[in-house]
Design a protein around this motif. Structure first.
Motif, short mmCIF file in Angstrom:
data_model
loop_
_atom_site.label_atom_id
_atom_site.label_comp_id
_atom_site.label_asym_id
_atom_site.label_seq_id
_atom_site.Cartn_x
_atom_site.Cartn_y
_atom_site.Cartn_z
N VAL A 1 0.70 -1.31 -0.13
CA VAL A 1 0.13 0.10 -0.06
C VAL A 1 0.64 1.28 -0.14
O VAL A 1 1.83 1.25 0.74
CB VAL A 1 -1.05 -0.08 1.03
CG1 VAL A 1 -2.03 -1.21 1.17
CG2 VAL A 1 -0.08 -0.15 2.45
N ALA A 2 0.38 2.28 -0.70
CA ALA A 2 1.32 3.58 -1.05
C ALA A 2 0.33 4.67 -0.98
O ALA A 2 -0.63 4.45 -1.55
CB ALA A 2 2.13 3.41 -1.94
N THR A 3 0.90 5.78 -0.62
CA THR A 3 0.47 7.11 -0.91
C THR A 3 1.46 7.83 -1.38
O THR A 3 2.76 7.67 -1.55
CB THR A 3 -0.14 7.80 0.35
OG1 THR A 3 0.47 8.04 1.16
CG2 THR A 3 -1.26 6.67 1.13
N THR A 4 1.46 9.22 -1.36
CA THR A 4 2.33 10.16 -1.67
C THR A 4 3.27 10.39 -0.36
O THR A 4 4.33 11.20 -0.40
CB THR A 4 2.14 11.40 -2.20
OG1 THR A 4 0.76 11.94 -1.68
CG2 THR A 4 1.59 11.43 -3.76
N ASP B 1 -1.85 2.19 10.62
CA ASP B 1 -3.12 1.81 9.80
C ASP B 1 -3.04 0.46 9.16
O ASP B 1 -4.15 -0.38 9.19
CB ASP B 1 -3.62 2.79 9.06
CG ASP B 1 -4.00 4.22 9.63
OD1 ASP B 1 -4.44 4.07 11.07
OD2 ASP B 1 -3.91 5.18 9.24
N ALA B 2 -1.72 0.29 8.41
CA ALA B 2 -1.72 -0.72 7.59
C ALA B 2 -1.53 -2.17 8.65
O ALA B 2 -2.07 -3.05 8.42
CB ALA B 2 -0.67 -0.85 6.79
N ALA B 3 -0.81 -2.02 9.68
CA ALA B 3 -0.51 -2.94 10.70
C ALA B 3 -1.86 -3.59 11.52
O ALA B 3 -1.98 -4.74 11.66
CB ALA B 3 0.55 -2.62 11.68
N ALA B 4 -2.94 -2.40 11.56
CA ALA B 4 -4.23 -2.82 12.23
C ALA B 4 -5.00 -3.77 11.23
O ALA B 4 -5.77 -4.33 11.79
CB ALA B 4 -4.84 -1.38 12.45
N VAL C 1 1.64 -4.23 3.31
CA VAL C 1 2.91 -3.79 3.57
C VAL C 1 3.16 -2.28 3.15
O VAL C 1 2.84 -1.99 1.80
CB VAL C 1 3.97 -4.60 2.74
CG1 VAL C 1 5.29 -4.08 3.08
CG2 VAL C 1 3.66 -6.13 3.13
N PRO C 2 3.17 -1.36 4.09
CA PRO C 2 3.31 0.13 3.56
C PRO C 2 4.64 0.24 2.82
O PRO C 2 5.79 -0.18 3.28
CB PRO C 2 3.20 0.85 4.98
CG PRO C 2 3.58 0.02 6.08
CD PRO C 2 3.26 -1.37 5.56
N ASN D 1 6.74 2.90 -0.29
CA ASN D 1 6.71 4.44 -1.14
C ASN D 1 6.15 4.15 -2.26
O ASN D 1 5.93 3.05 -2.83
CB ASN D 1 7.87 5.10 -1.12
CG ASN D 1 8.94 4.46 -1.67
OD1 ASN D 1 9.08 3.80 -2.74
ND2 ASN D 1 10.39 4.46 -1.18
N LEU D 2 5.69 5.13 -2.91
CA LEU D 2 5.15 4.90 -4.43
C LEU D 2 6.02 4.40 -5.30
O LEU D 2 5.63 3.42 -6.20
CB LEU D 2 4.60 6.32 -4.94
CG LEU D 2 3.87 6.31 -6.08
CD1 LEU D 2 2.48 5.58 -6.09
CD2 LEU D 2 3.51 7.94 -6.65
N THR D 3 7.45 4.61 -5.53
CA THR D 3 8.42 4.05 -6.24
C THR D 3 8.32 2.42 -6.18
O THR D 3 8.36 2.05 -7.14
CB THR D 3 9.64 4.58 -6.18
OG1 THR D 3 9.66 6.02 -6.06
CG2 THR D 3 10.68 4.21 -7.16
N GLU D 4 8.19 2.08 -4.81
CA GLU D 4 8.17 0.66 -4.63
C GLU D 4 6.96 -0.17 -5.02
O GLU D 4 6.86 -1.18 -5.74
CB GLU D 4 8.61 0.32 -3.10
CG GLU D 4 8.64 -1.07 -2.91
CD GLU D 4 9.91 -1.55 -3.65
OE1 GLU D 4 10.25 -2.82 -4.16
OE2 GLU D 4 10.82 -0.84 -3.80
N ALA D 5 5.91 0.73 -4.84
CA ALA D 5 4.65 0.02 -5.02
C ALA D 5 4.31 -0.14 -6.53
O ALA D 5 3.59 -1.01 -6.95
CB ALA D 5 3.35 0.82 -4.54
N VAL D 6 4.80 0.52 -7.34
CA VAL D 6 4.46 0.71 -8.91
C VAL D 6 5.21 -0.49 -9.47
O VAL D 6 5.09 -0.73 -10.64
CB VAL D 6 4.74 2.16 -9.83
CG1 VAL D 6 3.74 3.10 -9.07
CG2 VAL D 6 6.29 2.66 -9.62
#
Length: 198
Positions: A28-31, A40-43, A49-50, A52-57
């Motif tokens: 999961v990623a945001t800017t 929030d992800a851990a909950a 898995v949080p 960054n955007l570069t990794e998510a794409v």
């Protein structure tokens, strides 16, 4: 096959819950910095898995769960989206005339050069989307539309893994209009919470 959700508001979190329920890892990623939404992800679960955007794409399949107006910013993260499938979960308040009379999903598809776009998972509100799709012996329906039949089938198979009953509606300019919200023009299937039995 790898998965990512871009945008981690109410819709992004609802989608993440679907992956976590089925023990499927999803980035999961945001800017923003991943540390800002890590709790929030851990909950939701360890499968979320949080990053960054570069990794998510780098993922094979990406769910676009940002505001419609933000989709060009995400699209600029890669020069080409060749080999990737983008699931457009956006809805927009932009009037149809500002979109050149096109479905909003077609506008999104044009921004993600080389990618395969499927409109889907956008017709349910976050509260409903975040619930277990198993309902009284049936499965909650998600509608899918795409100009790429193979991509629609691929996302249909993923929807089934997530516990939903996918219903393919055809091309973006046909079935896609049934699940589109733009300006004051809402498709006939927007917010229809349907369950498939059998």
């Amino acid at each position: 096959m790898s998965y990512a959700i871009i945008g981690f508001g109410k819709i992004g979190q609802a989608l993440a819950k679907a992956f976590a329920r089925n023990s499927i890892e999803v980035s999961v990623a945001t800017t923003r910095d991943p540390a800002s939404f890590a709790s929030d992800a851990a909950a939701i679960g360890p499968q979320v898995v949080p990053v960054n955007l570069t990794e998510a794409v780098k993922a094979d399949i990406l769910f676009l769960a940002v505001r419609f107006e933000a989709h060009p910013d995400v699209a600029r993260a890669l020069a080409t989206w060749q080999g990737k499938t983008i699931v457009d979960v956006t809805n927009t308040r932009v009037p149809p005339e500002q979109l050149g009379g096109q479905p909003s999903s077609r506008v999104v598809a044009q921004a993600f050069t080389g990618g395969r776009l499927v409109k889907g998972f956008n017709h349910l509100g976050a509260t409903v989307l975040g619930q277990d799709p198993a309902v009284q012996g049936g499965r909650r329906v998600v509608f899918l539309a795409s100009d790429d039949e193979e991509a629609a089938m691929e996302i249909g198979r993923l929807a089934e893994r997530l516990g939903y009953a996918p219903v393919e509606l055809g091309a973006l300019s046909e079935g896609g209009l049934l699940v589109q919200a733009r300006g004051d023009t809402w498709g006939r299937l927007i917010f229809k919470d349907l369950v498939k039995f059998g």
